[in-house]
Design a protein around this motif. Structure first.
Motif, PDB file in Angstrom:
ATOM      1  N   GLY A  43      56.823  12.285  64.232  1.00 38.20           N
ATOM      2  CA  GLY A  43      56.752  13.311  65.261  1.00 38.20           C
ATOM      3  C   GLY A  43      57.597  12.898  66.451  1.00 38.20           C
ATOM      4  N   GLY A  44      57.679  13.766  67.428  1.00 36.66           N
ATOM      5  CA  GLY A  44      58.413  13.429  68.641  1.00 36.66           C
ATOM      6  C   GLY A  44      59.758  14.126  68.738  1.00 36.66           C
ATOM      7  N   SER A  45      60.327  14.102  69.921  1.00 37.21           N
ATOM      8  CA  SER A  45      61.573  14.838  70.177  1.00 37.21           C
ATOM      9  C   SER A  45      62.789  14.163  69.547  1.00 37.21           C
ATOM     10  CB  SER A  45      61.782  14.971  71.690  1.00 37.21           C
ATOM     11  OG  SER A  45      61.841  13.679  72.278  1.00 37.21           O
ATOM     12  N   THR A  46      62.780  12.823  69.474  1.00 37.97           N
ATOM     13  CA  THR A  46      63.935  12.141  68.886  1.00 37.97           C
ATOM     14  C   THR A  46      64.051  12.448  67.398  1.00 37.97           C
ATOM     15  OG1 THR A  46      63.641  10.399  70.542  1.00 37.97           O
ATOM     16  CG2 THR A  46      65.116   9.939  68.693  1.00 37.97           C
ATOM     17  N   PRO A  47      62.972  12.301  66.618  1.00 31.89           N
ATOM     18  CA  PRO A  47      63.067  12.705  65.214  1.00 31.89           C
ATOM     19  C   PRO A  47      63.362  14.194  65.053  1.00 31.89           C
ATOM     20  CG  PRO A  47      61.198  11.252  65.565  1.00 31.89           C
ATOM     21  CD  PRO A  47      61.695  11.625  66.915  1.00 31.89           C
ATOM     22  N   ARG A  76      48.577  14.835  64.754  1.00 30.71           N
ATOM     23  CA  ARG A  76      47.528  15.063  65.742  1.00 30.71           C
ATOM     24  C   ARG A  76      46.397  15.800  65.050  1.00 30.71           C
ATOM     25  NH1 ARG A  76      51.833  16.089  69.415  1.00 30.71           N
ATOM     26  NH2 ARG A  76      52.957  14.129  69.715  1.00 30.71           N
ATOM     27  N   ASN A  86      52.530  17.920  64.480  1.00 31.47           N
ATOM     28  CA  ASN A  86      53.807  17.393  63.975  1.00 31.47           C
ATOM     29  C   ASN A  86      54.295  18.196  62.775  1.00 31.47           C
ATOM     30  OD1 ASN A  86      53.989  15.364  65.893  1.00 31.47           O
ATOM     31  ND2 ASN A  86      53.042  13.805  64.585  1.00 31.47           N
ATOM     32  N   GLY A 144      59.426   7.150  65.447  1.00 31.47           N
ATOM     33  CA  GLY A 144      59.893   7.194  66.820  1.00 31.47           C
ATOM     34  C   GLY A 144      59.298   5.981  67.524  1.00 31.47           C
ATOM     35  N   LEU A 145      59.652   5.813  68.786  1.00 29.34           N
ATOM     36  CA  LEU A 145      59.123   4.680  69.559  1.00 29.34           C
ATOM     37  C   LEU A 145      58.603   5.219  70.887  1.00 29.34           C
ATOM     38  CD1 LEU A 145      58.739   1.592  69.947  1.00 29.34           C
ATOM     39  CD2 LEU A 145      61.035   1.566  70.982  1.00 29.34           C
ATOM     40  N   GLY A 146      57.325   5.044  71.119  1.00 29.34           N
ATOM     41  CA  GLY A 146      56.755   5.496  72.382  1.00 29.34           C
ATOM     42  C   GLY A 146      57.043   4.522  73.514  1.00 29.34           C
ATOM     43  N   HIS A 150      54.256   2.194  70.986  1.00 26.12           N
ATOM     44  CA  HIS A 150      53.569   2.737  69.794  1.00 26.12           C
ATOM     45  C   HIS A 150      54.587   3.308  68.824  1.00 26.12           C
ATOM     46  CE1 HIS A 150      53.614   6.846  71.718  1.00 26.12           C
ATOM     47  NE2 HIS A 150      53.706   7.212  70.460  1.00 26.12           N
ATOM     48  N   VAL A 151      54.220   3.233  67.557  1.00 22.62           N
ATOM     49  CA  VAL A 151      54.954   3.891  66.477  1.00 22.62           C
ATOM     50  C   VAL A 151      53.925   4.659  65.653  1.00 22.62           C
ATOM     51  CG1 VAL A 151      56.899   2.274  66.309  1.00 22.62           C
ATOM     52  CG2 VAL A 151      54.791   1.796  65.079  1.00 22.62           C
ATOM     53  N   ALA A 152      54.353   5.777  65.070  1.00 23.38           N
ATOM     54  CA  ALA A 152      53.402   6.684  64.441  1.00 23.38           C
ATOM     55  C   ALA A 152      52.278   6.921  65.440  1.00 23.38           C
ATOM     56  CB  ALA A 152      52.928   6.129  63.101  1.00 23.38           C
ATOM     57  N   ARG A 179      43.811  10.953  66.171  1.00 24.10           N
ATOM     58  CA  ARG A 179      45.063  11.030  65.453  1.00 24.10           C
ATOM     59  C   ARG A 179      44.860  10.545  64.024  1.00 24.10           C
ATOM     60  NH1 ARG A 179      50.064  10.771  68.275  1.00 24.10           N
ATOM     61  NH2 ARG A 179      49.935  11.879  70.258  1.00 24.10           N
ATOM     62  N   LYS A 202      63.885   4.997  77.186  1.00 25.98           N
ATOM     63  CA  LYS A 202      63.450   4.025  76.169  1.00 25.98           C
ATOM     64  C   LYS A 202      64.112   2.658  76.346  1.00 25.98           C
ATOM     65  CE  LYS A 202      60.793   6.937  74.135  1.00 25.98           C
ATOM     66  NZ  LYS A 202      61.059   7.690  72.897  1.00 25.98           N
TER      67      LYS A 202
HETATM   68  C1  6PG Z   1      53.797  11.469  67.737  1.00 25.47           C
HETATM   69  C2  6PG Z   1      54.859  10.595  67.166  1.00 25.47           C
HETATM   70  C3  6PG Z   1      55.127   9.433  68.062  1.00 25.47           C
HETATM   71  C4  6PG Z   1      56.552   9.597  68.528  1.00 25.47           C
HETATM   72  C5  6PG Z   1      56.889   8.677  69.666  1.00 25.47           C
HETATM   73  C6  6PG Z   1      58.318   8.947  70.182  1.00 25.47           C
HETATM   74  O1  6PG Z   1      53.056  12.094  66.953  1.00 25.47           O
HETATM   75  O2  6PG Z   1      53.795  11.611  68.970  1.00 25.47           O
HETATM   76  O3  6PG Z   1      54.676  10.239  65.887  1.00 25.47           O
HETATM   77  O4  6PG Z   1      54.967   8.175  67.454  1.00 25.47           O
HETATM   78  O5  6PG Z   1      57.428   9.334  67.436  1.00 25.47           O
HETATM   79  O6  6PG Z   1      55.956   8.915  70.710  1.00 25.47           O
HETATM   80  O7  6PG Z   1      58.386  10.287  70.594  1.00 25.47           O
HETATM   81  P1  6PG Z   1      59.738  10.791  71.381  1.00 25.47           P
HETATM   82  O8  6PG Z   1      60.867  10.593  70.424  1.00 25.47           O
HETATM   83  O9  6PG Z   1      59.448  12.236  71.697  1.00 25.47           O
HETATM   84  O10 6PG Z   1      59.854   9.912  72.611  1.00 25.47           O
END
Ligand code: 6PG
Length: 247
Positions: A43-47, A76, A86, A144-146, A150-152, A179, A202
Motif C-alpha cells: 500500500g501507499g503512494s510510492t507503490p 487496513r 489497499n 513501501g517504507l514508512g 515500518h514496512v507492510a 491491520r 524519506k
Molecule cells: C500501508 C502500507 C505502508 C506503506 C508505507 C509507505 O498500508 O500504509 O503498506 O507500509 O507502504 O507507509 O507509504 P508511502 O509510500 O505512501 O510513504
C-alpha cells in the motif's frame, strides 16, 4: 543486519518506470520458467505510482497476466470499498485495468474479524505457494517504507514483528487501528523483496535504516531476506546515502 542492494534513480517518475520494467522482467522470467508469478503488492503512494505505470498500455501488454497472482503485503481492517483500503487503491491504480483473472487476486478480508481474516490468509498462502523451510514462498514482495521505519503493517513495537505465522492481525496503537500484515518469516522467505521509497520526506529514515541500529532495530532492519533484497530509491530519498553504497 542484512544489507540491501540499492538502486537510485533521478526522479520518482523514473523510479516507477525502472521498477515497472524490473517487475515485467521478473514476471516474464517466472511465468516462463516456473509457470506462475506470485507477487505481494504494497500500500501507499510510492507503490501506487508503480501500479499506474504497470497499468499503462506500453507495459501492461508485456506482462503475463494469466499466470500472475496478486497478493497483498498488508491491509487496513476496513471494507474493500473503503477509501483507506489497499485493495481499493490497487484496483483503481492497476487491477481494474489489466486482464489479471479475478480468482488470481488474493485479497485480505479487511471487513472480517482481524484474527479470522489473518488466519484465513495464512491458510490461503500455504495452500497456493510452494514452501521454503516450511514457509510459503512468494516470488516477489513489494514494500513501501514508512517514516518510522515500518514496512507492510509491521510497525515499531507491535506484535507482528515477532509473529511466526505467515500473516497476522495487529493492533497499531499509534493509529488506533487494526491491520492485517505479512510477517517477517514470509517476507524473508520470498525470492525477491523490493522496497520502494521516494521523496525528501524519506531521506532521514532511509539513512537511519541503512545504518546500524542504535537501540531497538527499526522494523525494516528486522528483515533478513534470503532472496534478492533491493531498495529502489529516488535521489531525494537517497540524499543522505553514501553513494558508494548505491549500485
Ligand atoms: C500501508 C502500507 C505502508 C506503506 C508505507 C509507505 O498500508 O500504509 O503498506 O507500509 O507502504 O507507509 O507509504 P508511502 O509510500 O505512501 O510513504
Amino acid at each position: 543486519m542484512v544489507r540491501p542492494l540499492l538502486t537510485v534513480e533521478d526522479s520518482p517518475e523514473r523510479l516507477a518506470r525502472v521498477v515497472a520494467e524490473r517487475v515485467t522482467a521478473a514476471a516474464r522470467e517466472d511465468a516462463a520458467g516456473r509457470g506462475a508469478f506470485h507477487w505481494a503488492l504494497a500500500g501507499g503512494s510510492t507503490p501506487e505510482a508503480l501500479y499506474r505505470v504497470l497499468a499503462g498500455a506500453d507495459v501492461a501488454r508485456r506482462l503475463p497476466w494469466s499466470r500472475m497472482h496478486a497478493w497483498f503485503g498488508d491491509e487496513r481492517c476496513v471494507p474493500p470499498d473503503h477509501p483507506d483500503s489497499n485493495y481499493r487503491m490497487a484496483r483503481a491504480a492497476l487491477l481494474d485495468h489489466v486482464p489479471l483473472p479475478a480468482e488470481q487476486v488474493h485479497r485480505m478480508a479487511g471487513e472480517a474479524p482481524p484474527e479470522r481474516a489473518a488466519a484465513a490468509y495464512a491458510d490461503e498462502l500455504g495452500a497456493a505457494l510452494p514452501a521454503r523451510d516450511g514457509v510459503p514462498q512468494l516470488d516477489l514482495v513489494l514494500l513501501g517504507l514508512g517514516p518510522d521505519g515500518h514496512v507492510a503493517s509491521l510497525f515499531p513495537g507491535t506484535t507482528g514483528l515477532d509473529a511466526a505465522e505467515p500473516a497476522t492481525a495487529v493492533h497499531v496503537p499509534r493509529l488506533d487501528a487494526w491491520r492485517l500484515t505479512l510477517t517477517p518469516p514470509v517476507i524473508n522467505a520470498a525470492r525477491r523483496v523490493w522496497l520502494l521509497a521516494s521523496g525528501p520526506g524519506k531521506a532521514d529514515i532511509v539513512h537511519a535504516a541503512l545504518g546500524e541500529p542504535g537501540g531497538e532495530p527499526l522494523p525494516v532492519q528486522r528483515l533478513a531476506p534470503r532472496g534478492e533484497w533491493r531498495w529502489f530509491l529516488d535521489a531525494a530519498a537517497a540524499a543522505r546515502v553514501e553513494r558508494a553504497g548505491a549500485r
